[in-house]
Design an enzyme around this catalytic site. Structure first.
Site, mmCIF file in Angstrom:
data_model
loop_
_atom_site.group_PDB
_atom_site.id
_atom_site.type_symbol
_atom_site.label_atom_id
_atom_site.label_comp_id
_atom_site.label_asym_id
_atom_site.label_seq_id
_atom_site.Cartn_x
_atom_site.Cartn_y
_atom_site.Cartn_z
ATOM 1 N N ASP A 52 -4.629 6.014 -3.522
ATOM 2 C CA ASP A 52 -4.992 5.039 -4.548
ATOM 3 C C ASP A 52 -3.848 4.788 -5.529
ATOM 4 O OD1 ASP A 52 -7.491 5.180 -3.350
ATOM 5 O OD2 ASP A 52 -8.553 4.949 -5.260
ATOM 6 N N ASN A 95 -8.210 0.841 0.319
ATOM 7 C CA ASN A 95 -9.625 0.999 -0.040
ATOM 8 C C ASN A 95 -9.717 1.508 -1.475
ATOM 9 O OD1 ASN A 95 -12.371 0.984 0.247
ATOM 10 N ND2 ASN A 95 -12.502 2.828 1.516
ATOM 11 N N GLY A 97 -10.602 1.100 -4.940
ATOM 12 C CA GLY A 97 -11.383 0.373 -5.951
ATOM 13 C C GLY A 97 -10.753 0.464 -7.330
ATOM 14 N N GLN A 174 -16.723 -0.239 -13.033
ATOM 15 C CA GLN A 174 -15.313 -0.636 -12.928
ATOM 16 C C GLN A 174 -15.098 -2.095 -13.333
ATOM 17 O OE1 GLN A 174 -13.476 0.358 -9.191
ATOM 18 N NE2 GLN A 174 -14.132 2.473 -9.297
ATOM 19 N N SER A 202 -22.720 4.616 -15.049
ATOM 20 C CA SER A 202 -21.460 5.379 -15.115
ATOM 21 C C SER A 202 -20.768 5.242 -16.475
ATOM 22 C CB SER A 202 -20.499 4.929 -14.008
ATOM 23 O OG SER A 202 -21.142 4.875 -12.771
ATOM 24 N N ASP A 321 -19.928 10.733 -8.957
ATOM 25 C CA ASP A 321 -19.069 11.231 -7.877
ATOM 26 C C ASP A 321 -19.270 12.721 -7.649
ATOM 27 O OD1 ASP A 321 -18.124 8.747 -7.474
ATOM 28 O OD2 ASP A 321 -16.162 9.072 -8.398
ATOM 29 N N LYS A 348 -20.063 2.781 -2.650
ATOM 30 C CA LYS A 348 -18.790 3.505 -2.787
ATOM 31 C C LYS A 348 -18.018 3.418 -1.463
ATOM 32 C CE LYS A 348 -19.152 4.587 -7.058
ATOM 33 N NZ LYS A 348 -19.244 5.824 -7.760
ATOM 34 N N GLU A 349 -17.073 4.336 -1.251
ATOM 35 C CA GLU A 349 -16.218 4.295 -0.060
ATOM 36 C C GLU A 349 -17.048 4.088 1.208
ATOM 37 O OE1 GLU A 349 -15.665 5.873 -2.706
ATOM 38 O OE2 GLU A 349 -13.522 6.307 -3.005
ATOM 39 N N ARG A 352 -23.014 6.383 0.457
ATOM 40 C CA ARG A 352 -22.999 7.847 0.337
ATOM 41 C C ARG A 352 -24.386 8.470 0.446
ATOM 42 N NH1 ARG A 352 -18.303 8.556 -4.340
ATOM 43 N NH2 ARG A 352 -16.569 8.653 -2.863
ATOM 44 N N HIS A 395 -13.231 10.601 1.089
ATOM 45 C CA HIS A 395 -12.668 11.893 0.664
ATOM 46 C C HIS A 395 -13.723 12.859 0.152
ATOM 47 C CE1 HIS A 395 -12.327 10.132 -3.652
ATOM 48 N NE2 HIS A 395 -12.989 9.298 -2.910
ATOM 49 N N ARG A 396 -14.702 12.341 -0.592
ATOM 50 C CA ARG A 396 -15.672 13.257 -1.212
ATOM 51 C C ARG A 396 -16.629 13.850 -0.169
ATOM 52 N NH1 ARG A 396 -13.990 13.400 -5.884
ATOM 53 N NH2 ARG A 396 -13.261 11.552 -6.985
ATOM 54 N N LYS A 423 -7.079 10.467 -0.506
ATOM 55 C CA LYS A 423 -7.404 9.464 -1.527
ATOM 56 C C LYS A 423 -7.271 10.069 -2.927
ATOM 57 C CE LYS A 423 -10.632 5.722 -1.754
ATOM 58 N NZ LYS A 423 -10.741 5.117 -2.993
#
Ligand code: DC
Length: 662
Positions: A52, A95, A97, A174, A202, A321, A348-349, A352, A395-396, A423
């Site tokens: 990122d 990817n 964000g 965001q 958030s 997250d 999200k990515e 989830r 990644h998470r 990431k």
């Protein structure tokens, strides 16, 4: 970083030690963009080096910012709110964000001829609410694919700033962050008001944004979480230098680890309880589940408290997250855990909620899911299944499922595509292995042996690479021992056996990539000559030298696994290794390979003499009394005379995979 197709985590037993975490992704990319919008130079310390941030740095360079990267310190020379180039620019956002959203807003307010694209998943991640808000304020933005999603084209705006700018807050915070960072560019002669429509999710991420904007001279007035005013006449002021806190979401894996794993506790360096990142509140959730946490400036210490953990019910809106980590911790609890208010997980990515439910079920868990919630039931001993965890380029998902390796049934866990952690935390698994421990019998070892010039070294190191395993070239240890003995003025004869074996017991040898170090000397070339091979052969027949090297060879059996290459690996050093391969190849073939090798090094020899040498060495090696060349009883034989290296590697990997429970 592990760039393998998959990474098998052996059953882990406990964990103790200190980890230093990389810088926060959210802070890193905000700081980069703010530094770029400033006049002058900002030195950013402890920046995260990840996919990122690389995307953001590349975009800033394209815009004409000065970018000087020295390890984790990056110096940015800003644009001062003015673009240097006015040509058409195409940006690739991957990817990321945290790069896509704020750059879209900043570029739309600055105006130009810009195209922003990403990977296919980025083109499925919504951006319509941000684009709507920017269009209302006069920005020119077109969708190049589907309405509401990247890719985008940005043109020149005619800004209308009198009415409050409205942005939805219930899809991604965001969007608001992006506006808050971009609109000071347009606040020279008026206050700019942003109104959030709907419930803002958030919120802690907005706090990070406001906090950092203040460090850059922009003090935004906040009225509840609905209305924000950017004051007239404000401008970005470089703080000169700024430190990036470690990532509080990344801390969640090690907080979870400390709560789950027995041991002397885990210390996390780089972030403390007073962090400006909302995800630090994961601490409270982990404490509720049973973790014992203490903190000081920039550090946390976690010990296992309640065990099993306690199932909890939690509104996770404030830690979207990090809350994923709770889902895996929940498998170790005494009752179900319900995670609520997590609708943002769906955009999200990957989705989830689906990902966490699917992968927890693979481990054997019962999981219930709703539009914006997830309930995970604990997995009692006897019900854990060895699972291959799909990671969805997220990644998470990869990081939180590594915690499943502490399961009571001691089944291994396979993490697919482990490099997706890049990431935010490229060295996550290295950090995990530096604190986690496993029983020796659970750390897998593959042994490869075979006659000289059979290609075992190449095969072993390629298989090690494919599995992400450590590599022990035991021949190199004998070569280094002989080298060190000669350096110390010893002969290589039996008369010096005791002194050579004393020396071998404390040999300061290190393997770094392809290099072999003896103390401060790089001995890679010196030990690979024909003469060094002969010398190694001499010391290797001295029984007490062999005994002295046993402990050193055993110390290579480290997480996540070992590829051991050499004479007695499968017979003496690792007799319980689950896979032993004995390479065979005809003397003619081996002579030809060695011939090519020597010719390429500029050493001239003849094929016939090489073949005669090899045959003599084979006879000597197989008949010698100490550690003769012979396959372990349970070794699989691989005749690679007519196989390419790739084919031999594939065969060994097939044998290995067939022995795994996935
Ligand atoms: O594999 P290599 O050519 O680097 O090995 C050098 C010498 O050391 C060779 O004569 C075999 C010997 N050796 C040994 O006795 N035991 C081992 N485990 C590895 C090598």
């Amino acid at each position: 970083m592990f760039s393998t197709a998959f990474l098998d985590l052996p059953a882990l037993q406990g964990a103790s030690g200190t980890v230093t975490l990389p810088g926060s992704k959210s802070i890193s990319n905000r700081v980069l963009l703010l530094s770029a919008l400033c006049q002058g130079t900002t030195v950013v310390h402890d920046l995260l080096d990840s996919d990122d941030t690389r995307v953001m740095l590349a975009a800033l360079r394209q815009l004409g910012c000065g970018v000087d990267v020295q390890g984790t310190t990056v110096t940015i020379t800003g644009l001062g709110g003015q673009l240097k180039h006015h040509d058409a620019i195409e940006f690739f956002m991957g990817n990321a964000g945290t790069a896509m959203r704020p750059l879209t807003a900043a570029l739309a307010v600055l105006g130009g001829d810009f195209t922003l694209k990403g990977v296919p998943r980025m083109h499925e991640r919504p951006i319509g609410d941000l684009v709507d808000a920017l269009r209302l304020l006069g920005c020119s933005i077109d969708y190049l694919g589907n309405d509401g999603f990247p890719p985008l084209h940005i043109g020149k705006p005619s800004l209308k700033l009198d009415a409050p700018i409205q942005v939805r807050g219930d899809v991604s915070s965001q969007f608001l962050t992006a506006l808050l960072m971009a609109l000071p560019l347009a606040a020279k002669d008026r206050n700019i008001v942003i109104e959030v429509v709907g419930e803002l999710i958030s919120k802690p991420y907005i706090d990070i944004t406001l906090n950092l904007l203040a460090r850059y001279g922009i003090v935004v007035k906040r009225y509840g979480w609905q209305r924000f005013t950017i004051p007239q006449g404000c401008s970005y002021q470089s703080p000169g230098s700024i430190h990036v806190e470690a990532d509080a979401s990344s801390a969640s894996y090690f907080i979870g680890l400390g709560a789950i794993a027995s041991g002397n506790g885990i210390r996390i360096q780089g972030v403390g309880a007073d962090s400006i990142q909302g995800d630090i509140r994961f601490m409270d959730a982990a404490t509720q589940m049973g973790a014992q946490i203490t903190s000081g400036p920039n550090w946390l210490e976690i010990n296992r408290g309640a065990w099993p953990l306690k199932g909890i019910e939690l509104d996770c809106n404030h830690i979207p997250d990090a809350a994923m980590t709770l889902a895996v911790m929940a498998l170790y609890a005494d009752g179900p855990t319900t995670l609520r208010n997590i609708a943002s997980w769906r955009v999200k990515e990957t989705d989830r909620i689906v990902a966490m439910a699917t992968e927890c079920r693979k481990l054997g868990a019962t999981v219930e899911e709703g539009q914006d919630w997830l309930r995970i039931h604990p997995l009692p001993q006897g019900q854990w299944k060895a699972a291959s965890i799909h990671t969805y380029d997220d990644h998470r998902v990869a990081m939180c499922f590594s915690l499943a390796a502490f399961n009571a049934d001691q089944v291994p866990v396979r993490i697919e595509d482990p490099k997706c952690v890049a990431k935010t935390f490229p060295d996550y698994f290295e950090a995990l292995f530096s604190v986690a421990h496993a029983s020796t019998q659970d750390i897998p070892v593959i042994c490869i042996d075979g006659p000289t010039a059979s290609g075992k070294g190449t095969l072993a190191s390629r298989v090690a690479q494919a599995l992400g395993y450590c590599y022990l070239d035991s021949g190199a240890l004998y070569r280094v021992t002989a080298y060190a003995a000669l350096q110390a003025g010893l002969t290589l004869e039996a008369s010096d056996e005791v002194r050579i074996s004393d020396l071998a017991r404390t040999l300061p040898v290190r393997f770094e990539g392809d290099s072999v170090w003896l103390g401060r000397d790089d001995v890679s070339d010196a030990i690979r000559t024909e003469q060094a091979g002969m010398n190694a052969s001499k010391v290797s027949v001295l029984p007490s030298v062999r005994i002295s090297l046993v402990a050193l060879q055993h110390s290579f059996q480290r997480l996540p696994g070992l590829l051991a290459d050499g004479r007695d690996m499968g017979t003496v050093i690792f007799p319980h290794a689950p896979l032993k391969v004995f390479l065979t190849a005809s003397a003619a073939q081996r002579a030809e390979r060695r011939h090519k090798q020597l010719i390429s090094k500029g050493i001239s020899t003849t094929l016939d003499s090489l073949r005669a040498d090899l045959e003599a060495r084979d006879a000597r090696d197989s008949s010698r009394s100490v550690a003769p060349l012979k396959p372990a009883q349970d070794a699989l034989q691989l005749d690679n005379s007519s196989l390419s290296i790739d084919a031999s590697v594939a065969q060994v990997l097939d044998w290995w995979k067939a022995k795994q429970p996935f």
